[in-house]
Design an enzyme around this catalytic site. Structure first.
Site, short mmCIF file in Angstrom:
data_model
loop_
_atom_site.label_atom_id
_atom_site.label_comp_id
_atom_site.label_asym_id
_atom_site.label_seq_id
_atom_site.Cartn_x
_atom_site.Cartn_y
_atom_site.Cartn_z
N ASP A 33 0.85 -1.19 0.00
CA ASP A 33 0.00 0.00 0.00
C ASP A 33 0.89 1.25 0.00
O ASP A 33 2.08 1.17 0.29
CB ASP A 33 -0.95 0.02 1.21
N GLU A 71 9.68 5.23 -9.86
CA GLU A 71 10.45 4.88 -8.66
C GLU A 71 9.73 3.79 -7.88
O GLU A 71 10.34 2.85 -7.40
CB GLU A 71 10.61 6.11 -7.75
N ASP A 87 -2.56 -2.70 -3.07
CA ASP A 87 -3.55 -1.68 -2.77
C ASP A 87 -2.99 -0.32 -3.21
O ASP A 87 -1.84 -0.22 -3.61
CB ASP A 87 -3.84 -1.67 -1.26
#
Length: 743
Positions: free
Chosen positions: A519, A557, A589
């Site tokens: 996440d 990145e 996520d």
């Protein structure tokens, strides 16, 4: 049989459409004015749909480009309109579906609703909450898409929190509260918030405050003419700016707006901006949030009634029906119904291989009583830091904590108590330094008087970055709460997890599995920087985890970091098990709808390349994008469907392997399903087994003895990314990576 908040398109136009781009010179940013300027020429254009930029028509316009002239009512200025063909559209084209959405937005305009930002709200049905100077505007979000076998319109009820104060009032309040430092206080209060400008009904995100400019300052129009902000607003909107000393607000235009010809910085006047949404301070106000929840938390039965009322408004409005008929569109008046499945309930595995059944609400809090935890960590030394004045409460609570831990077979010795004189941040930091220089406790508990974010951040920074020690921060009111035993049990479970233990698991029928959650959270201290957190399981019972965090400022990145971090996790797994996992499940996520193609092209490919390097042959792997923020709602006979409900047809996308899962039980309001988009799958599991495996993962979040909305690994990753983005702003100490220290 379930219902969902979708209406079926019974008939729709399927003839060829032409898409045109419409430009105005001089530029006019108000969509309502742009529409009015074009409406004058409806005899020439015949039947058309216009959203402010794009025009759709069933007739080819001639000549191309077509130039028309209109006069703006407010100032009688002559406006040149250029209409240029972009493409031909056929049924099934993505822009064809966009046309249906634009037509629907035109229809919502006939309901006398107000467009705020991107959605329509009913200002006449507003709910006033005078105690907090708030208004709640009810509204609708609609979206028409091609689903498995039909074109469906999703309709969701939404609310906009409108504050009755302007940004200028906030500015005055900041200068009254902090006369010496009002500029900083005002910047902290306003930057990042969304404001509404009544003169054009647009919403803007505030990115900066320009204290050097005033409404009397001048700027250059596209015609190179110089004009003051006061004169500009009077000339264009007939608005008189009253306060000439206020600084100006800066909102940076989005990339698509710059491409459309807008300047990079949009200047706003505080007096003309209404505040929207709720602040963190408001969120912390329990009674205010309860007052809002009374209106926004809508039960399934009430939601169905409101959706049916909305449908009735659409069906009974003559202007809407005329528009729909013109384009051969007909909406079903009733919500769709379709079959779904419910998976059988799981058994929770406790310590000593004891299993317990879960009830229909997927909550096993009662099952935890007097049952051994799955893995008990060995706790030798721990310290409690508290204020001298709360000594009696602290001693009582620690005894309760030790007793509740014993019922879970988790042995907690008496801690070392460390008293501090006051609740200043410096006092806590000094105490932590002294404790860690004298001894190496496994965990330090800090008892704090309230939820102050700066104090919490300071404690976490000291123990997660400077020194690697697990911490447990407890607010004083928990010591005196009615449910002390229940709170103590939860804290005992958390402390056990933070030093390497685990309270429970479920049966995992496949061996050699590694489950990864990922996440992203934004860094609150630095604009444009985010932290991506990855949490990966290391054992068969999915009870031991490795975690790592990396910061990034763009998608490139991030993609690179994910593949590198997965490599680190695989090395850690090999060290732990003397072998690499045979199956890898990645739950990703923090992906918006528009980012899915990028994630598929970049992240999945980079991960596959890295895995091929390590394994020589690509191992069995599944990459699943998890989406929580959905407008889809599911209903079972005017109630919420039970946990374990699966929908994998009818409302899913025809070109994806996706499914909806309701994993959690909701007692108030309407449950929101989670959507799983399986983007790559060589795991060898059938769709039914993939769904069941995903459901099992929602049982393993140790902060809650019940199922959660997403796989536990995603929830852990969110918790870690949130801690770093909100409090630490730096990567944590690597020696904490093998523990769930962030719980």
């Amino acid at each position: 049989m379930l219902k969902a908040n979708y209406f079926k398109l019974l008939t729709h136009t399927d003839w060829a459409l032409y898409q045109y781009r419409v430009d105005f010179s001089p530029e006019e940013e108000r969509t309502s004015v742009r529409k009015a300027l074009l409406r004058v020429h409806k005899e020439i254009l015949r039947g058309f749909i216009f959203d402010g930029t794009l025009l759709f028509t069933a007739h080819r316009l001639s000549p191309d480009p077509l130039t028309l002239y209109s006069c703006r009512d407010s100032d009688n200025e002559k406006i040149t309109i250029t209409i240029k063909k972009v493409s031909d559209l056929a049924m099934g084209d993505a822009h064809y579906i966009q046309f249906f959405n634009i037509l629907m937005r035109k229809c919502l305009g006939h309901l006398s609703m107000q467009l705020v930002g991107r959605n329509f709200f009913d200002a006449r049905a507003k709910i006033e909450i005078p105690n907090y100077k708030l208004e709640l505007w009810p509204g609708y979000i609609t979206s028409i898409r091609q689903h498995e076998s039909s074109i469906l319109m999703c309709a969701e009820i939404t609310h906009k929190v409108m504050r009755q104060d302007t940004v200028l009032e906030l500015l005055v309040e900041c200068s009254r509260r902090s006369p010496s430092d009002w500029k900083n206080v005002f910047q902290q209060s306003i930057i990042g918030s969304i404001v509404l400008t009544g003169y054009n009904n647009n919403t803007y995100r505030i990115d900066d405050v320009d204290f050097d400019q005033r409404p009397t300052s001048t700027f250059e129009l596209k015609t190179k003419e110089k004009i003051t902000y006061i004169d500009y607003f009077w000339k264009k909107y007939q608005i008189q700016v009253k306060d000439v000393t206020q600084p100006l607000l800066v909102s940076r235009a989005k990339a698509r707006n710059i491409r459309a010809g807008m300047t990079e910085n949009i200047i706003l006047i505080p007096e003309l901006c209404s505040l929207t949404g709720i602040t963190d301070e408001m969120r912390a106000n329990f009674s205010l949030m309860k007052a809002l929840a009374d209106y926004t938390r809508v039960s399934p039965a009430d939601r169905i009634k409101k959706l049916n009322d909305f449908s009735q408004r659409l069906q009974s409005n003559k202007a809407i029906q005329d528009d729909l008929t013109l384009w051969n569109m007909k909406l079903s008046p009733t919500l769709i119904e379709f079959p779904a499945r419910v998976m059988r309930t799981e058994k929770i595995v406790h310590g000593e291989k004891v299993k317990s059944e879960i009830g229909p609400d997927a909550d096993w809090t009662k099952n935890m009583r007097n049952r051994s935890m799955l893995v008990q960590a060995n706790l030798h030394t721990w310290v409690v830091v508290h204020q001298a004045r709360s000594k009696t409460d602290v001693l009582g609570f620690i005894n309760t904590l030790i007793k509740s831990a014993a019922s879970l077979n988790f042995k907690m010795p008496q801690p070392v108590f460390y008293e501090i004189r006051d609740d200043r941040i410096g006092s806590y930091i000094e105490a932590l330094d002294r404790i860690m220089s004298r001894q190496q406790p496994q965990i330090i508990m800090c008892i704090v008087p309230n939820n102050r974010a700066d104090r919490y951040s300071a404690i976490k920074k000291k123990c997660c970055i400077d020194r690697a020690v697990a911490t447990q921060v407890v607010v004083e009111r928990c010591l005196r709460s009615k449910g002390t035993m229940s709170i103590a049990t939860k804290i005992a479970i958390q402390m056990n997890c933070k030093i390497g233990g685990a309270p429970w698991t479920v049966d995992i029928p496949i061996s050699g599995v590694m489950v990864i959650g990922f996440d992203v959270c934004h860094d609150t201290s630095m604009k444009g920087r985010s932290f991506g957190a990855m949490v990966a399981s290391l054992d068969q019972g999915l009870s031991r985890y490795y975690s790592t965090v990396s910061h990034h400022s763009n998608g490139e990145e991030l993609s690179n970091d994910i593949s590198i971090n997965i490599t680190k996790a695989l090395m850690k797994y090999r060290k732990f098990n003397n072998t690499l996992p045979s199956r890898i499940f990645i739950y990703r996520d923090g992906v918006g709808e528009g980012q899915i193609p990028f994630v598929f092209e970049r992240e999945v490919e980079m991960i596959k390349d890295k895995l091929t390097e390590i394994y020589q042959v690509l191992p069995r792997m599944a990459f699943v994008v998890v989406t929580k923020r959905l407008n889809t709602r599911l209903f079972l006979n005017d109630n919420n469907p039970p946990p374990g409900t699966i929908v994998d047809d009818y409302i899913t996308c025809p070109d994806r392997y996706d499914f909806f899962l309701v994993s959690q039980s909701v007692r108030q309001g309407t449950v929101s399903p989670t959507c799983y988009n399986v983007m790559h799958d060589t795991s060898g599991l059938s769709p039914a087994r993939m769904q069941r495996f995903t459901y099992k993962m929602t049982h393993l979040y140790y902060n809650w003895s019940g199922t959660v909305r997403v796989p536990a690994q995603c929830q852990y990753a969110h918790k870690l990314a949130f801690l770093v983005g909100q409090s630490l702003h730096r990567q944590p100490n690597p020696s904490l990576e093998d523990y769930l220290y962030f719980l």
